[in-house]
Structures are given as C-alpha cells and as structure tokens.
Motif scaffolding. Structure first.
Motif, PDB file in Angstrom:
ATOM      1  N   GLN A 313       0.834  -1.197   0.000  1.00  0.00           N
ATOM      2  CA  GLN A 313       0.000   0.000   0.000  1.00  0.00           C
ATOM      3  C   GLN A 313       0.873   1.254   0.000  1.00  0.00           C
ATOM      4  OE1 GLN A 313      -2.448   0.379   3.453  1.00  0.00           O
ATOM      5  NE2 GLN A 313      -3.323   2.359   2.834  1.00  0.00           N
ATOM      6  N   LEU A 314       0.625   2.149  -0.942  1.00  0.00           N
ATOM      7  CA  LEU A 314       1.295   3.451  -0.983  1.00  0.00           C
ATOM      8  C   LEU A 314       0.273   4.524  -0.631  1.00  0.00           C
ATOM      9  CD1 LEU A 314       3.589   5.404  -1.577  1.00  0.00           C
ATOM     10  CD2 LEU A 314       2.973   5.300  -4.007  1.00  0.00           C
ATOM     11  N   GLU A 315       0.496   5.182   0.486  1.00  0.00           N
ATOM     12  CA  GLU A 315      -0.413   6.224   0.972  1.00  0.00           C
ATOM     13  C   GLU A 315       0.226   7.591   0.753  1.00  0.00           C
ATOM     14  OE1 GLU A 315      -2.390   7.741   5.209  1.00  0.00           O
ATOM     15  OE2 GLU A 315      -1.140   5.922   5.117  1.00  0.00           O
ATOM     16  N   CYS A 316      -0.509   8.513   0.176  1.00  0.00           N
ATOM     17  CA  CYS A 316      -0.020   9.862  -0.097  1.00  0.00           C
ATOM     18  C   CYS A 316      -0.819  10.879   0.716  1.00  0.00           C
ATOM     19  CB  CYS A 316      -0.119  10.201  -1.583  1.00  0.00           C
ATOM     20  SG  CYS A 316       0.917   9.154  -2.645  1.00  0.00           S
ATOM     21  N   VAL A 317      -0.124  11.690   1.507  1.00  0.00           N
ATOM     22  CA  VAL A 317      -0.754  12.720   2.336  1.00  0.00           C
ATOM     23  C   VAL A 317      -0.074  14.044   2.008  1.00  0.00           C
ATOM     24  CG1 VAL A 317      -1.301  13.486   4.669  1.00  0.00           C
ATOM     25  CG2 VAL A 317      -1.158  11.030   4.158  1.00  0.00           C
ATOM     26  N   PHE A 318      -0.777  14.908   1.267  1.00  0.00           N
ATOM     27  CA  PHE A 318      -0.197  16.172   0.837  1.00  0.00           C
ATOM     28  C   PHE A 318      -0.926  17.325   1.499  1.00  0.00           C
ATOM     29  CE2 PHE A 318       0.724  13.912  -3.420  1.00  0.00           C
ATOM     30  CZ  PHE A 318       1.813  13.267  -2.839  1.00  0.00           C
ATOM     31  N   ASP A 319      -0.169  18.304   1.957  1.00  0.00           N
ATOM     32  CA  ASP A 319      -0.741  19.513   2.547  1.00  0.00           C
ATOM     33  C   ASP A 319      -1.500  20.284   1.464  1.00  0.00           C
ATOM     34  OD1 ASP A 319      -1.362  21.736   3.936  1.00  0.00           O
ATOM     35  OD2 ASP A 319       0.632  22.082   4.753  1.00  0.00           O
ATOM     36  N   GLN A 320      -2.703  20.740   1.794  1.00  0.00           N
ATOM     37  CA  GLN A 320      -3.530  21.443   0.820  1.00  0.00           C
ATOM     38  C   GLN A 320      -2.948  22.812   0.449  1.00  0.00           C
ATOM     39  OE1 GLN A 320      -6.141  20.152  -0.730  1.00  0.00           O
ATOM     40  NE2 GLN A 320      -5.828  18.235   0.392  1.00  0.00           N
ATOM     41  N   SER A 321      -2.052  23.343   1.307  1.00  0.00           N
ATOM     42  CA  SER A 321      -1.503  24.681   1.047  1.00  0.00           C
ATOM     43  C   SER A 321      -0.206  24.640   0.249  1.00  0.00           C
ATOM     44  CB  SER A 321      -1.249  25.406   2.377  1.00  0.00           C
ATOM     45  OG  SER A 321      -0.296  24.708   3.147  1.00  0.00           O
ATOM     46  N   LEU A 322       0.127  23.494  -0.330  1.00  0.00           N
ATOM     47  CA  LEU A 322       1.340  23.422  -1.146  1.00  0.00           C
ATOM     48  C   LEU A 322       1.259  24.414  -2.291  1.00  0.00           C
ATOM     49  CD1 LEU A 322       2.158  19.603  -1.482  1.00  0.00           C
ATOM     50  CD2 LEU A 322       3.499  21.339  -0.314  1.00  0.00           C
ATOM     51  N   GLN A 323       2.304  25.187  -2.447  1.00  0.00           N
ATOM     52  CA  GLN A 323       2.333  26.184  -3.496  1.00  0.00           C
ATOM     53  C   GLN A 323       3.443  25.863  -4.492  1.00  0.00           C
ATOM     54  OE1 GLN A 323       2.663  30.040  -1.699  1.00  0.00           O
ATOM     55  NE2 GLN A 323       0.593  29.996  -0.873  1.00  0.00           N
ATOM     56  N   SER A 362       2.195  22.552   8.217  1.00  0.00           N
ATOM     57  CA  SER A 362       1.214  21.487   8.441  1.00  0.00           C
ATOM     58  C   SER A 362       1.584  20.745   9.705  1.00  0.00           C
ATOM     59  CB  SER A 362       1.213  20.523   7.240  1.00  0.00           C
ATOM     60  OG  SER A 362       0.373  19.427   7.514  1.00  0.00           O
ATOM     61  N   SER A 363       0.799  20.901  10.762  1.00  0.00           N
ATOM     62  CA  SER A 363       1.110  20.233  12.024  1.00  0.00           C
ATOM     63  C   SER A 363       0.904  18.744  11.939  1.00  0.00           C
ATOM     64  CB  SER A 363       0.235  20.821  13.138  1.00  0.00           C
ATOM     65  OG  SER A 363      -1.134  20.644  12.821  1.00  0.00           O
ATOM     66  N   SER A 364       0.099  18.261  10.998  1.00  0.00           N
ATOM     67  CA  SER A 364      -0.141  16.830  10.886  1.00  0.00           C
ATOM     68  C   SER A 364       1.014  16.099  10.252  1.00  0.00           C
ATOM     69  CB  SER A 364      -1.402  16.583  10.052  1.00  0.00           C
ATOM     70  OG  SER A 364      -1.218  17.093   8.738  1.00  0.00           O
ATOM     71  N   VAL A 365       1.900  16.832   9.588  1.00  0.00           N
ATOM     72  CA  VAL A 365       3.018  16.177   8.922  1.00  0.00           C
ATOM     73  C   VAL A 365       4.311  16.430   9.653  1.00  0.00           C
ATOM     74  CG1 VAL A 365       4.285  16.012   6.752  1.00  0.00           C
ATOM     75  CG2 VAL A 365       1.820  16.366   6.719  1.00  0.00           C
ATOM     76  N   SER A 366       4.627  17.679   9.895  1.00  0.00           N
ATOM     77  CA  SER A 366       5.874  18.015  10.587  1.00  0.00           C
ATOM     78  C   SER A 366       5.754  19.398  11.181  1.00  0.00           C
ATOM     79  CB  SER A 366       7.077  17.946   9.627  1.00  0.00           C
ATOM     80  OG  SER A 366       8.236  18.415  10.279  1.00  0.00           O
ATOM     81  N   SER A 367       5.986  19.494  12.465  1.00  0.00           N
ATOM     82  CA  SER A 367       5.896  20.785  13.128  1.00  0.00           C
ATOM     83  C   SER A 367       7.145  21.603  12.959  1.00  0.00           C
ATOM     84  CB  SER A 367       5.641  20.559  14.630  1.00  0.00           C
ATOM     85  OG  SER A 367       6.693  19.814  15.195  1.00  0.00           O
ATOM     86  N   SER A 368       8.195  21.037  12.314  1.00  0.00           N
ATOM     87  CA  SER A 368       9.464  21.741  12.178  1.00  0.00           C
ATOM     88  C   SER A 368       9.631  22.408  10.837  1.00  0.00           C
ATOM     89  CB  SER A 368      10.622  20.766  12.395  1.00  0.00           C
ATOM     90  OG  SER A 368      10.608  19.758  11.403  1.00  0.00           O
TER      91      SER A 368
END
Length: 447
Positions: A313-323, A362-368
């Motif tokens: 399974q390949l899961e992709c989670v992308f931040d909606q604010s990617l510019q 994106s706090s759900s991916v990385s707070s740093s």
C-alpha cells in the motif's frame, strides 16, 4: 561589520584598565601610596610655611607667626590635643604623628603635626598638635588626568587596530565567499593572494586545495563518462547477439539461459545509466530551474512507482496549502522516485509519502517545517536503518544488504543520487526512525 575589531576592542580596554590597577598596587607596594604623594605635592605650600617660617621662629615669636599665617592664608589652623588627633587618624598613622612627621588625611583635606616634641616652645606645647584643614587637595582632578592619559593610550592603540582589523576582515570575507562558492560546486573560484595580505598563506593553501579537489572531481567524472560510454558499445553488441541467438535456439533450456543472460545485460545497462546520471550532477549551474506544482510532481512520481508496489500500500498525504516551488523538476522527480523505489523494496506492507511547506505549516506532517520550506517525507514499515549506518547508506555503491541477487536488486546508487539532487538545490536529505516501524526519509528543500 568588523567583528575582529568589535571583539578585540573591549579586550584591549579591559587590559589597559587591569594594567592601570596593577601599576597602582605595584607602586603602592614598592614605593608607597602614589595618591599620598600627589596630596603632599598639592599641600606643599602650607607644609612649606610650617617648616620654613613657623618652625624657624624663636620660641617667643612662634605663636605670633602662627597667627599671622592663619590671618593671611585661606587655611584653617588650630591647636588640638594629641589625643584628639589620634582619634581622628587611622591606627597605622599614630606612630608617624608621635615622632613629629606630617600626617595627611586626604579625605578630610587636612594634615596634622606635633607642635613640639621636647616642650621648649611654650608650656604644654609637647601635648599639642597643629591641625591644618581646608587644604588645596583635589585627588579627583588627578585621577581624571590619569584617566585621560589612559584613554589617549587606548585610542592610540585602537585606531591602528581598527585599520589593521578592517583590512583583515575584508580578506576573511573574501575567503568566506570563495569557500561558499566551492561548497556550492563552483570549483573554479579562487582566493586572492596579494603579497601584502596577512592571509596570503591561508589563501594559497585554499587555492591548492581547490585545485586538487577540482582535479580529482574532473578525473572522477571523466572516468565515469569514459567507462560508461565504453561499456555501452559491448552491451549493445551483447543485446544484438543474444537476440540473434534467441531466434536460432530451439532448445527450451537454452532459451531460458538466454533470458537469464539478457537480464544480466539489462542489469549492466541500468548500472551504466545510473553512473551517467550520477556523473552528470556536477553543480548548480547545471540545474534547469523553473516554477512547478510540487503536489502534481509527487503524484506523478507515485504513479510511475506503482509497478514496484505490487501487494503493498502506498499512501499519499499532501498539505492542501502546497504552493508552486522553483527548481529542477527532473532532478526533483528523480530524488522522489529513488526514495519511493527504496521504500517499496524494503517495506513489508505499507509506505507513506507526505508533503508540506509553502506559505504555511502542516502540524499533521511536521511541526518543524519553516515558512517557505518544502518538506517531503517517505517512510515505510520495513526493518529500518541502524543509527550507525544512517550516513553511509547515502554513499555510492553502499548497501545494507551486501548481496547482489535480483531479490534485493539495485546497485547502491539510488540514495546517493537522491541526496546529490537535493544538495544541488541547497536542501538536505536525512533518515531517522519511522512511526510505522521502518525508515523515515526526510527531504527538505529551501524556497
């Protein structure tokens, strides 16, 4: 900003202050308190009148002369008992007063002296002490004068230091720019080596180092190009020969053997292509930067890698604010493809790719993730990477699995190419433990 001068100026000022204090205590220890000598010089007039006019008077005129001096001078002269004078003076001055010496009280601007040690001036004079006050003593003025002298000395030292340090600071900045250029891959950069430069030996060594590095890298790239191109010709011949042999072969066992040989040739051809890709990454000047949508580029990478995820399974989670991000899309995709293929090879069931960055966090991916930084994370549920191996896996041809069979596959170049592609963009590629249980590769790219 001249940091050399900023750091050295306070040290020099402190050194001068410490030297002044040390000089004072050394003179005081060896020759007596210099402040008392200054006070005696300032009170020299009243002392001179006492010793040369009043003391030389006959016994019957002594009080007369004392009163005349009291009337015409601005000093206050009084006769007080010895016991009173001893109470006003510190204990270490009592002996001096008893033997008839002039004893100064600098703070009170006063001096004391016994009138008569033998009692021959008038009755009871051996028990009197002459107190002369309101003396023209001003130690503060002398201290200000000394301070001015030391300030002039400090200024005379700091001005040449500022001129010298400014020249050296400019030379250091020039060396720093050359070092930055070398770090960015512009190996033709060289440091100035003027004869008057105080950093000429360092600049010469840096240039020699740059020449050696440039020569080694040129030799390495030349070798990779030559070997890769020279190998392509015999590989093409082998492919052509195997194709002819397959057409002429009737034995099924021979046909299986030919297919095995073709797989070996294809593997060798893939290795040559990877070596050429690695050799072509020779600096930022080779980047073809353009704005593109990182989210779409990542989805394309995931689509291209689907063949490697059979049964996984390949899961992709992308931040909606990617510019939009500006960079070399081809190298960006190559780095992500290699990370996905590596994760597919070592994962058990699950791989997750996430992305964040742009103008928000994106706090759900990385707070740093800082503003403007693009971060791509690829993690899996495989065996992970031991801490002691987390830097070595990015070396060319290095593999945790030392075997070379087709079950594991690869040549140990994928992660090396990915890190080099990221480094050419000024980013970083690191690995750590994943919450999924395996490895977590973090690719950070600056805006």
């Amino acid at each position: 900003m001249n940091r050399i001068f900023i750091r050295m100026a306070p040290l020099i000022a402190l050194a001068i202050a410490v030297a002044a204090i040390a000089i004072y205590f050394a003179i005081r220890l060896l020759f007596g308190d210099p402040l008392e000598d200054i006070a005696r010089k300032q009170a020299a007039g009243p002392i001179f009148l006492l010793e040369q006019y009043i003391d030389l008077a006959p016994a019957d005129e002594w009080l007369v002369r004392l009163n005349k001096v009291r009337e015409v001078s601005g000093f206050n002269m009084e006769l007080i008992p010895v016991s009173t004078a001893l109470e006003r003076l510190p204990p270490q001055e009592h002996a001096s007063l008893q033997r008839g010496a002039v004893v100064l009280d600098i703070a009170a601007r006063t001096f004391y002296r016994r009138v008569d040690l033998d009692g021959d001036r008038y009755v009871g004079s051996d028990e009197d002490v002459l107190e002369v006050s309101r003396l023209p003593i001003d130690i503060g003025l002398e201290l200000k004068t000394e301070l001015l002298r030391y300030l002039i000395v400090a200024l005379c030292m700091l001005v040449p230091l500022g001129i010298w340090s400014r020249a050296h600071w400019r030379e250091l900045l020039a060396l720093s720019k050359v070092a930055d250029s070398l770090g960015e891959g512009r190996l033709s950069a060289r440091a100035p080596t003027g004869r008057r430069s105080g950093l000429q030996p360092l600049a010469i060594r840096m240039n020699e180092m740059a020449n050696r590095i440039e020569g080694l890298l040129d030799a390495q790239k030349s070798l990779l190009h030559s070997v890769s191109h020279e190998l392509r010709t015999p590989i093409s011949r082998l492919e052509f020969g195997l194709e002819l042999l397959r057409d002429a072969a009737d034995d099924p066992r021979l046909d299986a053997r030919i297919r095995s040989m073709e797989d070996d040739v294809h593997e060798l051809k893939a290795l040559v292509n990877e070596l050429l890709r690695l050799a072509q990454m020779d600096g930022r000047h080779g980047l073809q930067s353009e704005p593109f949508d990182p989210g779409q580029a990542l989805r394309d990478c995931a689509q291209r890698s689907q063949h490697a995820f059979r049964g996984k399974q390949l899961e992709c989670v992308f931040d909606q604010s990617l510019q939009a991000w500006t960079g070399d899309r081809r190298l960006f995709a190559r780095a992500v493809d290699n990370l996905l293929l590596n994760a597919a090879k070592y994962s058990r069931e699950r791989v997750r790719m996430s992305a964040s960055g742009g103008s928000s966090v994106s706090s759900s991916v990385s707070s740093s993730v800082s503003s403007g930084t693009l971060e791509i994370v690829v993690e899996d549920d495989g065996p992970g990477v031991p801490p002691e191996e987390r830097e070595r896996i990015f070396e060319a041809f290095y593999r945790l699995d030392r075997s070379r069979d087709r079950a594991t596959g690869g040549f140990g170049l994928g992660l090396a190419i990915a890190r080099k592609a990221v480094a050419l963009h000024g980013g970083t590629l690191t690995v750590e433990s994943s919450a999924l249980g395996g490895a977590r590769f973090i690719m950070r790219l600056p805006a």
